[in-house]
Scaffold this active site. Structure first.
Site, PDB file in Angstrom:
ATOM      1  CG  ASP A  69      33.483  30.862  43.864  1.00 17.98           C
ATOM      2  OD1 ASP A  69      33.052  31.963  43.469  1.00 17.98           O
ATOM      3  OD2 ASP A  69      33.594  30.570  45.078  1.00 17.98           O
ATOM      4  CE1 TYR A 124      36.519  44.403  49.690  1.00 18.98           C
ATOM      5  CE2 TYR A 124      36.042  46.754  49.624  1.00 18.98           C
ATOM      6  CZ  TYR A 124      35.929  45.491  49.067  1.00 18.98           C
ATOM      7  OH  TYR A 124      35.245  45.316  47.892  1.00 18.98           O
ATOM      8  CB  THR A 184      38.907  34.097  40.519  1.00 20.23           C
ATOM      9  OG1 THR A 184      38.964  35.506  40.786  1.00 20.23           O
ATOM     10  CG2 THR A 184      40.125  33.673  39.709  1.00 20.23           C
TER      11      THR A 184
HETATM   12  N1  LIG Z   1      29.346  44.298  45.723  1.00 24.25           N
HETATM   13  C1  LIG Z   1      29.937  45.478  45.779  1.00 24.25           C
HETATM   14  O1  LIG Z   1      29.311  46.486  46.115  1.00 24.25           O
HETATM   15  C2  LIG Z   1      31.383  45.621  45.427  1.00 24.25           C
HETATM   16  C3  LIG Z   1      31.900  46.917  45.352  1.00 24.25           C
HETATM   17  C4  LIG Z   1      33.255  47.081  45.021  1.00 24.25           C
HETATM   18  C5  LIG Z   1      34.042  45.972  44.766  1.00 24.25           C
HETATM   19  N2  LIG Z   1      33.521  44.724  44.851  1.00 24.25           N
HETATM   20  C6  LIG Z   1      34.441  43.612  44.578  1.00 24.25           C
HETATM   21  O2  LIG Z   1      33.921  42.826  43.521  1.00 24.25           O
HETATM   22  C7  LIG Z   1      34.341  41.471  43.668  1.00 24.25           C
HETATM   23  C8  LIG Z   1      33.128  40.566  43.635  1.00 24.25           C
HETATM   24  O3  LIG Z   1      32.253  40.955  44.675  1.00 24.25           O
HETATM   25  P1  LIG Z   1      30.776  40.410  44.806  1.00 24.25           P
HETATM   26  O4  LIG Z   1      29.965  41.522  45.327  1.00 24.25           O
HETATM   27  O5  LIG Z   1      30.392  39.712  43.575  1.00 24.25           O
HETATM   28  O6  LIG Z   1      31.009  39.381  46.019  1.00 24.25           O
HETATM   29  P2  LIG Z   1      30.338  37.962  46.329  1.00 24.25           P
HETATM   30  O7  LIG Z   1      30.557  37.751  47.777  1.00 24.25           O
HETATM   31  O8  LIG Z   1      28.949  37.918  45.800  1.00 24.25           O
HETATM   32  O9  LIG Z   1      31.221  36.929  45.481  1.00 24.25           O
HETATM   33  C9  LIG Z   1      32.563  36.686  45.778  1.00 24.25           C
HETATM   34  C10 LIG Z   1      32.913  35.278  45.332  1.00 24.25           C
HETATM   35  O10 LIG Z   1      34.318  35.063  45.604  1.00 24.25           O
HETATM   36  C11 LIG Z   1      34.479  33.756  46.085  1.00 24.25           C
HETATM   37  N3  LIG Z   1      35.708  33.653  46.882  1.00 24.25           N
HETATM   38  C12 LIG Z   1      35.958  34.202  48.093  1.00 24.25           C
HETATM   39  N4  LIG Z   1      37.160  33.850  48.542  1.00 24.25           N
HETATM   40  C13 LIG Z   1      37.718  33.060  47.588  1.00 24.25           C
HETATM   41  C14 LIG Z   1      38.952  32.369  47.474  1.00 24.25           C
HETATM   42  N5  LIG Z   1      39.880  32.404  48.440  1.00 24.25           N
HETATM   43  N6  LIG Z   1      39.190  31.665  46.343  1.00 24.25           N
HETATM   44  C15 LIG Z   1      38.256  31.599  45.377  1.00 24.25           C
HETATM   45  N7  LIG Z   1      37.073  32.217  45.435  1.00 24.25           N
HETATM   46  C16 LIG Z   1      36.792  32.926  46.533  1.00 24.25           C
HETATM   47  C17 LIG Z   1      33.233  33.487  46.900  1.00 24.25           C
HETATM   48  O11 LIG Z   1      33.016  32.078  47.041  1.00 24.25           O
HETATM   49  C18 LIG Z   1      32.145  34.176  46.069  1.00 24.25           C
HETATM   50  O12 LIG Z   1      31.570  33.293  45.133  1.00 24.25           O
HETATM   51  C19 LIG Z   1      35.124  41.411  44.997  1.00 24.25           C
HETATM   52  O13 LIG Z   1      36.494  41.506  44.708  1.00 24.25           O
HETATM   53  C20 LIG Z   1      34.627  42.648  45.721  1.00 24.25           C
HETATM   54  O14 LIG Z   1      35.590  43.080  46.646  1.00 24.25           O
HETATM   55  C21 LIG Z   1      32.219  44.525  45.174  1.00 24.25           C
END
Ligand SMILES: NC(=O)c1ccc[n+]([C@@H]2O[C@H](COP(=O)([O-])OP(=O)(O)OC[C@H]3O[C@@H](n4cnc5c(N)ncnc54)[C@H](O)[C@@H]3O)[C@@H](O)[C@H]2O)c1
Ligand SMILES: *[C@@H]1O[C@H](CO)[C@@H](O)[C@H](O)[C@H]1NC(C)=O
Ligand SMILES: *[C@@H]1O[C@H](CO)[C@@H](O)[C@H](O)[C@H]1NC(C)=O
Ligand SMILES: *[C@@H]1O[C@H](CO)[C@@H](O)[C@H](O)[C@H]1NC(C)=O
Ligand SMILES: *[C@@H]1O[C@H](CO)[C@@H](O)[C@H](O)[C@H]1NC(C)=O
Length: 249
Positions: free
Chosen positions: A38, A158, A13
């Site tokens: 997604d 968060y 996802t």
């Molecule tokens: N980037 C960072 O620094 C970081 C750090 C710690 C944790 N994370 C976690 O890693 C994961 C991915 O983050 P990322 O940086 O790739 O974010 P991103 O914003 O690049 O990607 C997130 C994706 O989730 C999808 N999404 C959002 N809501 C949704 C829903 N209700 N149903 C289905 N899809 C949905 C979005 O369309 C997007 O494609 C997240 O859980 C985030 O909290 C990220």
């Protein structure tokens, strides 16, 4: 070079962006068939177009919505004649607001995607695995965050949602171990993805000073850990929360 995941079916996802997209790439490289799920079907399709191998599909999923999650798993199980046995929950959202300015709708959105979404995906996935007699060596990976440790201002909900992911992962591992399903969480630090693209240069520089490797992370550096956890090479890791932060102070 040996292929880690030949013949396995994986569902990711949040596959249309950032960490989820890189996870799809590394899973495909290791021989898995990938379902890139997604809310944004267009970006999920772009992810699939970038994968090596052929048997990959893009799928719409809204992880907040039980019927959307159940329909997604039903369709995948039908199309591949088996349920996915590698599940990566990467869908997530963040809103940066001080606690005093945080309204109910912000709170609900974050909890619904990050915490309830992980719950719905996990519950539906395990049901499908049990019904499909496909629990052996299955692996579920939830993406939490180093923010779960509660050391950063402006991200109270968060952080709470991500701490909840750790607790739920631990409990799930206790309940599902008897079936052969492992459940682990990954805690990324500061990773360069669209989620962190808005953060100011000053803040980024300040953050880097607290990382012993002195740099931010790349999504593929998180994806490699996730794929290790998805594979049988991590067969005795269960209920763990693994930090991927470059050594964050
Ligand atoms: N980037 C960072 O620094 C970081 C750090 C710690 C944790 N994370 C976690 O890693 C994961 C991915 O983050 P990322 O940086 O790739 O974010 P991103 O914003 O690049 O990607 C997130 C994706 O989730 C999808 N999404 C959002 N809501 C949704 C829903 N209700 N149903 C289905 N899809 C949905 C979005 O369309 C997007 O494609 C997240 O859980 C985030 O909290 C990220
Ligand atoms: C983590 O994933 C597992 C399997 O999908 C699930 O059982 C558990 O509830 C999830 N925990 C959360 C909310 O992160
Ligand atoms: C489930 O799979 C195992 C092999 O993985 C097999 O031995 C067993 O018969 C199967 N059970 C059912 C009900 O299909
Ligand atoms: C970096 O660490 C210092 C001291 O531990 C702390 O005061 C500061 O808030 C941290 N900065 C960031 C951006 O995490
Ligand atoms: C599960 O993983 C273990 C450890 O790598 C391996 O020995 C076993 O053959 C695997 N079983 C199945 C059904 O894939």
């Amino acid at each position: 070079m040996s292929i880690l995941l030949a013949g396995k079916l994986a569902l990711v996802t949040g596959a249309g962006s950032g960490i989820g997209r890189e996870v799809c790439r590394v899973l495909a490289r290791e021989g898995a068939n990938v379902v890139a799920a997604d809310q944004n079907i267009k970006t999920a399709q772009e992810t699939v177009a970038s994968l090596t191998g052929t048997e990959h599909i893009a799928l719409h999923i809204n992880v907040e919505d039980r019927s959307s999650v159940e329909t997604a798993f039903k369709d995948v199980t039908k199309q591949f004649s088996k349920p996915p046995t590698i599940i990566v929950n990467s869908a997530g959202i963040v809103r940066n607001t001080l606690l005093m300015k945080h309204d109910d709708s912000n709170f609900d959105d974050i909890i619904n995607v990050n915490l309830k979404g992980t719950f719905l995906v996990m519950q539906t996935a395990v049901k499908a695995m049990i019904e499909g007699n496909a629990t052996k060596n299955s692996s579920i990976i939830n993406i939490s965050s180093i923010a779960a440790r509660g050391r950063h201002i402006g991200v109270s909900t968060y952080s709470a949602s991500k701490a909840g992911v750790i607790a739920m992962t631990k409990t799930a591992s206790l309940e599902f171990g008897q079936f052969g399903i492992r459940v682990n969480a990954v805690l990324p630090g500061f990773i360069d993805t669209p989620m962190t693209a808005d953060i100011s240069d000053e803040e980024r520089e300040m953050f880097k000073k607290n990382v012993s490797l002195q740099r931010t992370g790349k999504p593929e550096e998180v994806a490699e850990v996730i794929v290790f956890l998805a594979s049988d090479r991590s067969s005795y890791i269960n209920g763990a929360s693994i930090e991927v932060t470059g050594g964050l102070n």
